[in-house]
Design a protein around this motif. Structure first.
Motif, PDB file in Angstrom:
ATOM      1  N   LYS A  13       0.843  -1.190   0.000  1.00 23.70           N
ATOM      2  CA  LYS A  13       0.000   0.000   0.000  1.00 23.70           C
ATOM      3  C   LYS A  13       0.881   1.243   0.000  1.00 23.70           C
ATOM      4  CE  LYS A  13      -3.992  -2.173   2.194  1.00 23.70           C
ATOM      5  NZ  LYS A  13      -3.531  -3.555   1.941  1.00 23.70           N
ATOM      6  N   PHE A  14       0.731   2.074  -1.036  1.00 24.72           N
ATOM      7  CA  PHE A  14       1.501   3.314  -1.174  1.00 24.72           C
ATOM      8  C   PHE A  14       0.662   4.487  -0.677  1.00 24.72           C
ATOM      9  CE2 PHE A  14       3.384   0.772  -4.754  1.00 24.72           C
ATOM     10  CZ  PHE A  14       4.638   0.631  -4.194  1.00 24.72           C
ATOM     11  N   PHE A  15       1.304   5.379   0.086  1.00 23.58           N
ATOM     12  CA  PHE A  15       0.595   6.527   0.649  1.00 23.58           C
ATOM     13  C   PHE A  15       1.126   7.860   0.156  1.00 23.58           C
ATOM     14  CE2 PHE A  15       0.328   3.110   3.844  1.00 23.58           C
ATOM     15  CZ  PHE A  15      -1.044   2.963   3.896  1.00 23.58           C
ATOM     16  N   GLY A  16       2.265   7.866  -0.508  1.00 21.96           N
ATOM     17  CA  GLY A  16       2.804   9.119  -1.012  1.00 21.96           C
ATOM     18  C   GLY A  16       4.137   8.907  -1.692  1.00 21.96           C
ATOM     19  N   ALA A  17       4.444   9.770  -2.659  1.00 23.55           N
ATOM     20  CA  ALA A  17       5.733   9.743  -3.360  1.00 23.55           C
ATOM     21  C   ALA A  17       6.273  11.164  -3.399  1.00 23.55           C
ATOM     22  CB  ALA A  17       5.586   9.181  -4.772  1.00 23.55           C
ATOM     23  N   HIS A  18       7.537  11.327  -3.014  1.00 25.48           N
ATOM     24  CA  HIS A  18       8.101  12.664  -2.843  1.00 25.48           C
ATOM     25  C   HIS A  18       9.547  12.706  -3.321  1.00 25.48           C
ATOM     26  CE1 HIS A  18       4.656  12.763  -0.108  1.00 25.48           C
ATOM     27  NE2 HIS A  18       5.201  11.767   0.547  1.00 25.48           N
ATOM     28  N   ARG A  19      10.024  13.946  -3.518  1.00 23.92           N
ATOM     29  CA  ARG A  19      11.428  14.141  -3.865  1.00 23.92           C
ATOM     30  C   ARG A  19      11.959  15.344  -3.100  1.00 23.92           C
ATOM     31  NH1 ARG A  19      13.360  16.324  -9.613  1.00 23.92           N
ATOM     32  NH2 ARG A  19      13.163  18.277  -8.448  1.00 23.92           N
ATOM     33  N   ILE A  20      13.178  15.201  -2.584  1.00 24.73           N
ATOM     34  CA  ILE A  20      13.838  16.272  -1.841  1.00 24.73           C
ATOM     35  C   ILE A  20      15.177  16.562  -2.505  1.00 24.73           C
ATOM     36  CG2 ILE A  20      14.947  16.886   0.344  1.00 24.73           C
ATOM     37  CD1 ILE A  20      12.872  15.198   1.766  1.00 24.73           C
ATOM     38  N   ALA A  21      15.474  17.835  -2.674  1.00 26.96           N
ATOM     39  CA  ALA A  21      16.796  18.253  -3.132  1.00 26.96           C
ATOM     40  C   ALA A  21      17.363  19.176  -2.062  1.00 26.96           C
ATOM     41  CB  ALA A  21      16.714  18.954  -4.484  1.00 26.96           C
ATOM     42  N   LEU A  22      18.306  18.657  -1.263  1.00 27.43           N
ATOM     43  CA  LEU A  22      18.950  19.483  -0.258  1.00 27.43           C
ATOM     44  C   LEU A  22      19.909  20.455  -0.932  1.00 27.43           C
ATOM     45  CD1 LEU A  22      19.808  16.856   2.498  1.00 27.43           C
ATOM     46  CD2 LEU A  22      17.922  18.469   2.489  1.00 27.43           C
TER      47      LEU A  22
END
Length: 767
Positions: A495-504
């Protein structure tokens, strides 16, 4: 006196003086305040309170420059004490709290976590004499897992309590000798093994004597022994001091405070950074040693201590060390980083987790108020993204925070919002689980993907880093995935609840997916398996197995029998889910299986070889006929919604299963000592694990000897983001030339699905 924006000077009857901006009768803006005792503040004010940036000087030569809030030292700043110690880092309500660096007058240095003025959490302490400790702290003392390296080259890696070695660990002497064992309050206590160095041998008395000198920790300074809980001279509330003066001069100040992000409270804020540094210390120590531990070691000393006194010793000849021991001794050689990273540059993992929490909090808070509607095709497209810049100082759309500047991207927010609704997941609960003050904890990767895994503090959610190719597969299959899980409440697929990307800032892009934890249960998982249905390389070295090890196909020694209706429901859904994955050209997925044994004391026998035929003969003499013992510790009863324990995991959407043994009615599992558990597909499923010991023939009949265990099953399909692309086709061709094509994992989707189901039918035979 003028109003807002006016600049004037006010002298109070007690001798205090304020010069600067006012708002009405209150300091507001820039201003200087001098107390009659010589204390001076220069900086920002907000409605009578020191709030913003400023400097303060005490007559005792104590100074502070940094953030203020509501009259308190609160935020980030530099504090110089009268004894010459310097603290640079985070503060909360006048106390060192968060992440900071303190240089003591005797040249000792501590980098790491603080809580209310005390070292607590992960940190590194460097003594002026060259001794170093990297690990966890509690109440200002070394507690938990940590590594101590002494200036003479000796090293201890293990557990600590109240500043003393306490628990399991290993001690490495400078000459290359090792002792693996346990300690109690700084003394060896219990069994252990000593491996002497080969090139030069120290006598037992010399080795023992050298270590015993360290029973009391290395020449700790007063800075180690007595840490102030509150910064000196700040216990006296400055806000009260100023308020008192202004009350006498005019009227009472209004009260307004600002808060620092509470995520600084997490004691695990620099855990990964400290883990890396600890590995670097170990790696450097092994390189600095005169000899690596040799493969031709032939002698070891098995010892037993009682409160530091050697009471038993036995010489053991070992022609070859076990694989596990070699790993223990040589694991530091695998550390790639050989240089230490300064703490303020080595916090990237902490910032990554904090940024993830900030981004999810922002996205969920932004999307939740939107009126609920069915997803559209545009919700899956390239434009279905939320992009946001999160500067540390905040912006018109984002709050100030304690991470570094980062860029956030949220994929298909409306789709995942609807998925969370389908999974009956409340937005507030979701944010509290992932974004709460308790933070996220890192897990070791159970596979070869190299991904990082984080677990929410309540165990409900797993967050995994993705490759760019995996994210593309997820977004490509998302429309069909959404339709599949909407049509099948009991789906076993992740079960997937979210997909995200971070660029520090100055960092690479990191992609995450939030998933449900299939092992979120109040029951203990004693065994866990990753089952693909292939055989090539699908086993685990026995020396590496413990309760936390994820085992593979060839390690499974059980067949599972369960209620007929539960079995039918399981394979009906497995067929639907595998057909869906086949349609999406997905391979390499597996069934993650967790076992809870209702009588875990029997687990010892699972690791021991069965006795010889004598065991069969003795049992066959006592039992005539079928030797398959039917346990009775687990009981299926008719479902009662009231007293059933709620399911905290990601499976709350699935329906309660019906059981044939109770008249095809919805079932609860009655487990001694636990209560009633709702039986769902993949959750709380009772079964009998049959462990075949041996087969033998007697004079009259053929006997099969089994051990049978009551188990509770937790299972689901994971790793569904590997597409059968050209790279995998080439891999299949190459491996097929060397190995049996049926045994390798990489096969085309239709064959993979068929083989997967066939394998599961063998381990879950129908009664």
């Amino acid at each position: 006196m003028e109003n807002l924006g006016s600049v004037c000077e006010k002298i109070f009857s007690n001798g205090d003086v304020y010069s600067g901006d006012f708002k009405g009768m209150l300091p507001h803006g820039k201003g200087n305040y001098a107390w009659s005792d010589g204390t001076v503040y220069e900086g920002d004010w907000e409605e009578g309170k020191m709030t913003g940036k400023g400097k303060i000087f005490w007559p005792s030569q104590v100074t502070y420059e940094g953030d203020f809030s509501g009259g308190y030292l609160h935020g980030f700043g530099t504090f110089i004490d009268s004894d010459g110690s310097i603290y640079k880092g985070s503060l909360k309500m006048n106390s060192q709290h968060g992440i900071g660096r303190k240089e003591y007058p005797n040249s000792d240095v501590y980098d790491g976590c603080w809580r209310e003025g005390t070292r607590e959490g992960s940190g590194r302490y460097v003594w002026s004499n060259g001794n170093i400790y990297i690990g966890t702290w509690k109440n200002g003392k070394m507690s938990g897992r940590g590594v101590m390296k002494w200036s003479n080259g000796d090293l201890f890696d293990g557990f600590w309590s109240n500043g003393l070695r306490h628990g399991s660990g290993f001690y490495r002497f400078t000459d290359g000798s090792y002792y693996f064992g346990t300690w109690t309050k700084g003394l060896k206590d219990g069994p252990g093994t000593f491996y002497p160095a080969v090139s030069k041998h120290l006598s037992e008395s010399n080795l023992q004597g050298r270590e015993d000198k360290k029973k009391k920790q290395p020449s700790r300074s007063s800075s180690m022994d007595s840490e102030e809980s509150v910064i000196p001279n700040v216990k006296r509330s400055l806000s009260e001091k100023i308020s008192s003066s202004f009350r006498r001069g005019s009227r009472r100040f209004s009260h307004k405070t600002t808060s620092l992000d509470d995520d600084w409270d997490s004691s695990s804020s620099v855990r990964e950074m400290m883990s890396r540094e600890r590995s670097c210390v170990l790696s450097q120590s092994f390189r600095d040693g005169q000899n690596e531990f040799p493969d031709n070691q032939t002698v070891a000393y098995e010892r037993e201590y009682m409160q530091g006194v050697l009471i038993k010793e036995r010489i053991r000849n070992i022609s070859k060390l076990s694989h596990k021991t070699k790993q223990q001794l040589k694991f530091a050689k695998e550390v790639k980083r050989s240089s230490w990273v300064d703490i303020f540059e080595g916090q990237r993992s902490y910032y990554l987790r904090l940024s993830l929490q900030l981004g999810i909090r922002y996205t969920v808070g932004k999307i939740t108020p939107v009126p609920m509607r069915e997803v559209r095709s545009s919700d899956f497209g390239e434009q279905a993204r939320i992009r946001m810049n999160f500067p540390r100082k905040g912006s018109k759309l984002t709050p100030p925070h304690c991470s570094i500047d980062f860029y956030w991207k949220d994929y298909c927010p409306m789709v995942f919002r609807n998925l969370r609704e389908l999974f009956k997941l409340n937005a507030a609960d979701y944010m509290m689980s992932i974004c709460g003050d308790d933070g996220l904890r890192e897990l070791c990767s159970p596979g070869k993907s190299g991904s990082l895994f984080y677990l929410s503090h309540d165990d409900r959610f797993v967050i995994k880093t993705l490759k760019k190719s995996e994210l593309k597969v997820l977004l490509k299959m998302l429309p069909n995935y959404y339709s599949h899980v909407k049509a099948h409440d009991n789906t076993l697929i992740t079960k997937f609840f979210g997909a995200h990307r971070i660029a520090l800032r100055h960092g690479k892009k990191v992609r995450f997916v939030v998933m449900g934890n299939m092992f979120c249960t109040e029951l203990r998982i004693h065994r866990r398996y990753d089952l693909k249905g292939s055989s090539h390389g699908r086993f685990t070295n026995k020396d590496e197995i413990d309760e936390s090890t994820t085992l593979k196909d060839l390690d499974l020694a059980y067949e599972f029998q369960m209620d007929r209706s539960l079995h039918e429901s399981l394979f009906r859904q497995l067929a639907l889910d595998s057909a869906f994955l086949e349609s999406q050209q997905i391979i390499d997925y597996s069934l993650l299986l967790g076992l809870h044994f209702s009588a875990p004391e029997h687990l010892k026998s699972l690791l021991e070889p069965p006795d010889s035929l004598h065991k069969v003969e003795s049992i066959s003499a006592a039992v005539d006929g079928d030797l398959l013992i039917r346990p009775t510790n687990l009981l299926l009863v008719t479902h009662e919604p009231g007293p059933v324990s709620p399911t905290p995991g990601p499976h709350i959407r699935g329906s309660t299963l019906k059981a044939f043994s109770i008249g095809n009615k919805e079932a609860d599992l009655l487990l001694p000592g636990t209560g009633r558990l709702r039986v769902q597909l993949g959750v709380n499923m009772p079964a009998q694990a049959n462990h075949k010991l041996m087969q033998a023939e007697t004079a009259s009949t053929e006997i099969e000897l089994f051990e049978v265990y009551d188990v509770v099953l937790y299972l689901g399909i994971i790793d569904i983001l590997q597409e059968y692309n050209m790279k995998k086709k080439i891999e299949h061709t190459c491996k097929s030339m060397k190995f049996d094509p049926q045994s390798i994992s990489v096969v085309e989707p239709k064959l993979y699905s068929k083989r997967f189901i066939s394998f599961l039918e063998k381990i879950f035979p129908l009664q």
